[in-house]
Design an enzyme around this catalytic site. Sequence first.
Site, mmCIF file in Angstrom:
data_model
loop_
_atom_site.group_PDB
_atom_site.id
_atom_site.type_symbol
_atom_site.label_atom_id
_atom_site.label_comp_id
_atom_site.label_asym_id
_atom_site.label_seq_id
_atom_site.Cartn_x
_atom_site.Cartn_y
_atom_site.Cartn_z
ATOM 1 C CG ASP A 8 -0.379 0.222 2.530
ATOM 2 O OD1 ASP A 8 0.860 0.390 2.626
ATOM 3 O OD2 ASP A 8 -1.138 0.257 3.514
ATOM 4 C CG HIS A 9 -1.063 4.729 1.110
ATOM 5 N ND1 HIS A 9 -2.237 4.034 0.895
ATOM 6 C CD2 HIS A 9 -1.115 5.164 2.384
ATOM 7 C CE1 HIS A 9 -2.966 4.066 1.998
ATOM 8 N NE2 HIS A 9 -2.317 4.745 2.918
ATOM 9 C CB CYS A 65 0.605 -2.550 4.677
ATOM 10 S SG CYS A 65 0.286 -3.486 6.182
ATOM 11 N N GLY A 66 2.003 -0.643 6.339
ATOM 12 C CA GLY A 66 2.627 0.086 7.437
ATOM 13 C C GLY A 66 3.147 -0.849 8.519
ATOM 14 C CB THR A 67 1.533 -2.832 11.041
ATOM 15 O OG1 THR A 67 0.349 -3.286 10.364
ATOM 16 C CG2 THR A 67 1.260 -1.502 11.725
ATOM 17 N N GLY A 68 2.404 -4.427 8.314
ATOM 18 C CA GLY A 68 2.423 -5.804 7.797
ATOM 19 C C GLY A 68 1.204 -6.595 8.234
ATOM 20 N N GLY A 70 -2.380 -5.550 8.541
ATOM 21 C CA GLY A 70 -3.623 -5.447 7.763
ATOM 22 C C GLY A 70 -3.540 -6.220 6.458
ATOM 23 C CG HIS A 98 8.223 -25.088 12.664
ATOM 24 N ND1 HIS A 98 8.212 -24.967 14.034
ATOM 25 C CD2 HIS A 98 9.440 -25.603 12.352
ATOM 26 C CE1 HIS A 98 9.365 -25.408 14.545
ATOM 27 N NE2 HIS A 98 10.140 -25.784 13.527
ATOM 28 N NE ARG A 133 7.642 -31.307 15.717
ATOM 29 C CZ ARG A 133 8.874 -31.296 15.191
ATOM 30 N NH1 ARG A 133 9.247 -32.254 14.366
ATOM 31 N NH2 ARG A 133 9.722 -30.327 15.481
ATOM 32 C CG HIS A 134 6.510 -28.924 11.410
ATOM 33 N ND1 HIS A 134 6.160 -28.311 12.594
ATOM 34 C CD2 HIS A 134 7.838 -29.195 11.507
ATOM 35 C CE1 HIS A 134 7.226 -28.208 13.372
ATOM 36 N NE2 HIS A 134 8.251 -28.750 12.732
HETATM 37 C C1 RB5 Z 1 -2.096 2.727 6.303
HETATM 38 O O1 RB5 Z 1 -2.045 3.995 6.882
HETATM 39 C C2 RB5 Z 1 -1.897 1.657 7.363
HETATM 40 O O2 RB5 Z 1 -3.033 1.560 8.154
HETATM 41 C C3 RB5 Z 1 -1.566 0.340 6.720
HETATM 42 O O3 RB5 Z 1 -0.414 0.481 5.946
HETATM 43 C C4 RB5 Z 1 -1.269 -0.832 7.638
HETATM 44 O O4 RB5 Z 1 -0.372 -0.493 8.628
HETATM 45 C C5 RB5 Z 1 -2.434 -1.551 8.154
HETATM 46 O O5 RB5 Z 1 -2.317 -2.641 8.766
#
Ligand code: RB5
Length: 150
Positions: A8-9, A65-68, A70, A98, A133-134
Site C-alpha cells: 500500500d501507500h 504495508c505500514g505494520t504488515g 492489515g 514449520h 508433525r508440521h
Molecule cells: C495505512 O495507513 C496503514 O493503516 C496500513 O499500511 C497498515 O499499517 C495496516 O495494517
Amino acid sequence: MKIAIGNDHAAGELKDVIMELILSMGHELTDVGAAAGEAVDYPIPGEKVARLVAAGDADLGVLICGTGVGISLAANKVKGIRAAAVSDTATARLIREHNNANVIAIGARIVGSELAKDIIKTFLTTPFSGEERHQRRIDMISAVEENFGK
Ligand code: RB5
C-alpha cells in the site's frame, strides 16, 4: 521462483528496496502494489498477491504495508494462503520450516530496510521441513478453512 509482491501507500520506498533484492536473487517478480505516490487500501494488494499464489501463478508472495498486519489479514482470507506478518529473521525461517507459509508480510513503519532485506532473503531461501508433525498441523488449518461456516 516466481514471486508476487504488493504494497500500500505506506510502503512504496521499502517495496523498491525489496524488489531490487528479489530480482538480484534471480527470481521472477510480479508487482501488483501501489505505484509511488498512489494511495491504495491494503486489502487490495493483499488479495491480489494471495490470489496469484493460490492460483499457482506465483510460488511465494511478499506483502508490505505500514505494520504488515492489515495486508496479511486480507491475504489470509484467500483459500490456501498462509500469510504471516514478520519482524525478525528467526520467525521468517520458522514460518517456512514449520508452517510452510506461502506469503510473508512486513511493516515498512516497523522494520528498517536492512532487516527487511534479511527477513525476505531468509523467507525465500528456507524450505518447508516436510516433517510429519508440521504437515499434520498445516492440514488441520486447511480443515478449519474447509469447514468454515458449516
Ligand atoms: C495505512 O495507513 C496503514 O493503516 C496500513 O499500511 C497498515 O499499517 C495496516 O495494517
